[in-house]
Every structure is written in structure tokens, then in C-alpha cells.
Design a protein around this motif. Sequence first.
Motif, PDB file in Angstrom:
ATOM      1  N   GLN A   1       0.832  -1.204   0.000  1.00 54.83           N
ATOM      2  CA  GLN A   1       0.000   0.000   0.000  1.00 54.83           C
ATOM      3  C   GLN A   1       0.864   1.251   0.000  1.00 54.83           C
ATOM      4  O   GLN A   1       0.560   2.230  -0.693  1.00 54.83           O
ATOM      5  N   ILE A   2       1.957   1.228   0.767  1.00 60.35           N
ATOM      6  CA  ILE A   2       2.891   2.356   0.745  1.00 60.35           C
ATOM      7  C   ILE A   2       3.448   2.543  -0.665  1.00 60.35           C
ATOM      8  O   ILE A   2       3.551   3.666  -1.172  1.00 60.35           O
ATOM      9  N   TYR A   3       3.807   1.439  -1.301  1.00 56.13           N
ATOM     10  CA  TYR A   3       4.351   1.488  -2.656  1.00 56.13           C
ATOM     11  C   TYR A   3       3.372   2.162  -3.609  1.00 56.13           C
ATOM     12  O   TYR A   3       3.757   3.013  -4.421  1.00 56.13           O
ATOM     13  N   GLN A   4       2.100   1.802  -3.517  1.00 52.07           N
ATOM     14  CA  GLN A   4       1.091   2.385  -4.396  1.00 52.07           C
ATOM     15  C   GLN A   4       0.867   3.866  -4.089  1.00 52.07           C
ATOM     16  O   GLN A   4       0.692   4.676  -5.005  1.00 52.07           O
ATOM     17  N   LEU A   5       0.896   4.244  -2.814  1.00 52.08           N
ATOM     18  CA  LEU A   5       0.730   5.649  -2.436  1.00 52.08           C
ATOM     19  C   LEU A   5       1.872   6.494  -2.973  1.00 52.08           C
ATOM     20  O   LEU A   5       1.662   7.585  -3.510  1.00 52.08           O
TER      21      LEU A   5
ATOM     22  N   GLN B   1      12.110   3.551  -5.105  1.00 50.70           N
ATOM     23  CA  GLN B   1      13.361   3.051  -5.673  1.00 50.70           C
ATOM     24  C   GLN B   1      14.457   2.930  -4.614  1.00 50.70           C
ATOM     25  O   GLN B   1      15.295   2.032  -4.686  1.00 50.70           O
ATOM     26  N   LEU B   2      14.433   3.824  -3.628  1.00 50.39           N
ATOM     27  CA  LEU B   2      15.443   3.789  -2.576  1.00 50.39           C
ATOM     28  C   LEU B   2      15.176   2.694  -1.551  1.00 50.39           C
ATOM     29  O   LEU B   2      16.107   2.034  -1.085  1.00 50.39           O
ATOM     30  N   TYR B   3      13.897   2.497  -1.206  1.00 54.35           N
ATOM     31  CA  TYR B   3      13.586   1.607  -0.094  1.00 54.35           C
ATOM     32  C   TYR B   3      12.449   0.614  -0.361  1.00 54.35           C
ATOM     33  O   TYR B   3      12.627  -0.595  -0.240  1.00 54.35           O
ATOM     34  N   ILE B   4      11.260   1.114  -0.691  1.00 49.97           N
ATOM     35  CA  ILE B   4      10.042   0.314  -0.601  1.00 49.97           C
ATOM     36  C   ILE B   4      10.035  -0.858  -1.578  1.00 49.97           C
ATOM     37  O   ILE B   4       9.615  -1.966  -1.233  1.00 49.97           O
TER      38      ILE B   4
END
Length: 470
Positions: free
Chosen positions: A341-345, A357-360
Motif C-alpha cells: 500500500q505504501i508502494y502504491q501511495l 526506488q530507494l527503499y520500498i
Amino acid sequence: MITPRFKLSQDDNYLFVTIHAPFSRVSDAEIYMDGTDFRFHSNPYYVRLNLPGEIIENDEAKAHFDADTNEFKITCPKVTKGTYFQGLDMLSSLLKPKGKRGVDSKDIEVLGETCTEDDSESDFDWFVEQKVETETDLPSSSSRYGFGLKHSGLFSTLAEELHQVVDVKNPDNQSVAERRTERLEQEKSEFNPEHYLADFFQTDMIDPLVHYQLPSRVGEEWTEAETNLLKNFPNKDFLLDHDQLQSTYLGLVDILLAYCYDTRITMSDPTVESAWAIAKISGTLSWLENFTSIRQVVECFLRRSLGFPLFRSFKLSLKAIEDACCILKEGRTSVLRCFLQIYQLFNKSDPRYLLNQLYIHDYCVWIQKSNDETLASLSESLKSMELTKEDVNLNLVDLERAAINLMCNSDDSSEESDLEEQMAQLTLKKKPVLSAIPTDLQVAAEAARMISSSESDLDSDDVSSSEESD
């Protein structure tokens, strides 16, 4: 070839594979099952799975196509009846074929001297700070950040975009310790005591959020959007050394805490500010932090959750920690749902896609092979912590005491006209107080002004006239 959307389920005797293939020719479908290898091909779709248990093609195997849903439903007998296949919801890892696909395979990304989680997980002490060599032994020009500390030098080429999503000014030339010092200074300087006291006294909006029960998705199937993300993630292993593995888990907790806080204040209905809030509250995402203990993570979360979001309440922060404990205890599937969900946000919040690209992105791949026992130990560590307002180091106790003392003095005043005259002189951020502002918030504003400007004893019940006027 296209990797179709698929899902897996099981009972004691069979593995069930459902493949969504709306444009395929049913007559051309080919299915192969042997041991841990499952393959499906029906032009233009192809999927190959490396299963966690063995299946066999025999008379019990069957498949049919459901024209209403455009799905192939395949029944695969298990070699050993009663065997439970672990990790069937970790779709990206199932798509990884067994063995190398070439001499120079890029599936495995080695980040330092490696160890296996099974060998190292029992050695994790989440409360003991580990030594980070880059802080003292390496020059600041060698500073690294991102998942597994694998990135460096990005700010020289993406400075304008990255500075819009992170607070750190020059990470390529700063050590972890230098970034941490600047972060602590920012949290102290940008903490707004008036905003905090307003939420402390005026709880009409806070109380429903504190009592909100986050829904559990344990046992739910992946949504279509989640499935599409999982099947498109690369098949990659991250082999981390012991310290990198521990800091990676701690970074996971930090990001998860920020997500839980936003989820609670939005009641599981993300807003246009959710991506900003998650990135801002997380020290990992906003300051490229590399945490060394669980207490360091929690203290950072408390300070930032009380300094930046719309609602700033210590009770809310504690509830978010409880939420994170529950998610970690549920295991990697629940944690992965949060990160998806964080990725989509972030993908919808330009330029915060850079944080993906850095973390998620890498977290979403890595979590699928993380250890449920390690996540459970993190949950227990969080749950066992005794947290007080003194841990935040923002003078919260003194601030609240000063406000309460002022309110008591106001209640004891014998002349109402004198109280009204005093209230008229109070200011909120150096602006005239509007008559519509409740008395308790006016007192809170004055207490905030007092604690930031006065060196007098905050416990005193005698408030001079000079302290009661701006």
C-alpha cells in the motif's frame, strides 16, 4: 510472454492454482506438474512456479476453464498427503525458478559479508546499539543510504527531485551520525507546543481515532492490484551481513510505524496527504536514517509523530505502536500488505516514487523471504517497551503542567472581568486571539509561550502580570 494474474490455495491433499487468462485459447493450454515445478502455457500467457512442496501429475490431477471468470482452475495432488505448503501467498518468490538462469545471473544481490537468517536471528538484541563502521572508520564521502545501504552519490544527479522528498540536505557528504544530529535538531526546532497542547486539551477529534479498531486482513486473498505488483517484482535475493540484516529489520519497523500512524488518523482511508505523512514521520524515509536499536526507532517515531502530522497526540502514537505490534505478530504477509500500500501511495505522489526506488521496492521483494520468527521477536520487543513522555525529550510534561497550572489559576480567579481581560491579551503564534477560540486553547497557547520564553519555575502557582501578557 505475459505472466498472468494467479493465486494459490490448498487443503490437506491438493494444491489449487487459479490462473486468470482472458485472452488465451483453451484448446492450446499446456500444464506441467512434477515435484516442486509447476508450469502453465496458453498463448500469450506463461507462468512457472517453484513450489515450497512437491506435487505429482496422476489420475487425481484435473483442470477446467471457467468461462464466466476467464480463469483456469487447476487441481494438483500433493505427493505427501497432509503436508502444509508454506508461503503460497509470497507470489514473487514462487516465480523464481530453481537454480541459476545464466553464468552471470543478476538475481542475487550481495551486500557485504553474508550470513543466513536462520543462523543469526537468535543473535539479534533489538535494544543494544550496534556499531556502524561508516560513522567513524570511513570518510563522509563514502556515505551510503537506501535499502541495505547500497546507494550513494544519487544527490549529485537527482538533487532537485530528492530534496523535495527528504529533509536531509547533503547525505552524500555526511555520515550517519551527522545526519542523525541534524535530524534531532530539526525535530526540536520544528516542534510546535501550541499545536500539541491544542490536541492535548481539545480531544473531540482525537478520541475517535484513539478508539478506532484497525481491520485485520488475515486470511484475505490478494487484491488484483496487489497481485499485479507481486508478479511484476523481480526475483532477487539480498544477502546481508548480520549488522545490515538487523538495521534492515529496524528500518522496516520505522516505516511500518509511520504507516500505522497515518492509517489510524485516516481510519484506513488514505488521503492525498498520506504519502507525505508516511514519508515525513519515518526517519528512514525523511532522513535516510540507519537505526541501531529498537528504542532509537521508537523515540524517533514519537518525536516525529508529535511534530509533523495534522493530529499530534501521545495517545495516538502509542496506539500506532500497538498496531505495528499486531501486524508484526501476524507475520510477513500482513507486513507485505502494508508495504504494498505504501508502494502504491508513493507511486501516485510525484516525486515520492523515488522513495520506492530507494527503499520500498526492495523491501517488498525482501519481506517475502523474511523470517516470521524474527518479526514476532520485533513485535515482542515493541510490546515490552515502557514508554513515557520523558522519552520524547520535548518537555511535554513541563508543557502540560504549565498549561494546567494556568487553567487552575484562571478557574480560581474571583473576578470574571479580570479573566476576560487576561484572555484578551493572550496570543497564538503572535496573532490576536479570536473570541471564537475556546478558553482552554487560549491558556494552552499562553503556556506554550511561557515554557519557550520564561526561565521561571513552571510549578509555581503565582503567574505575574508580565507572564500573562504578550
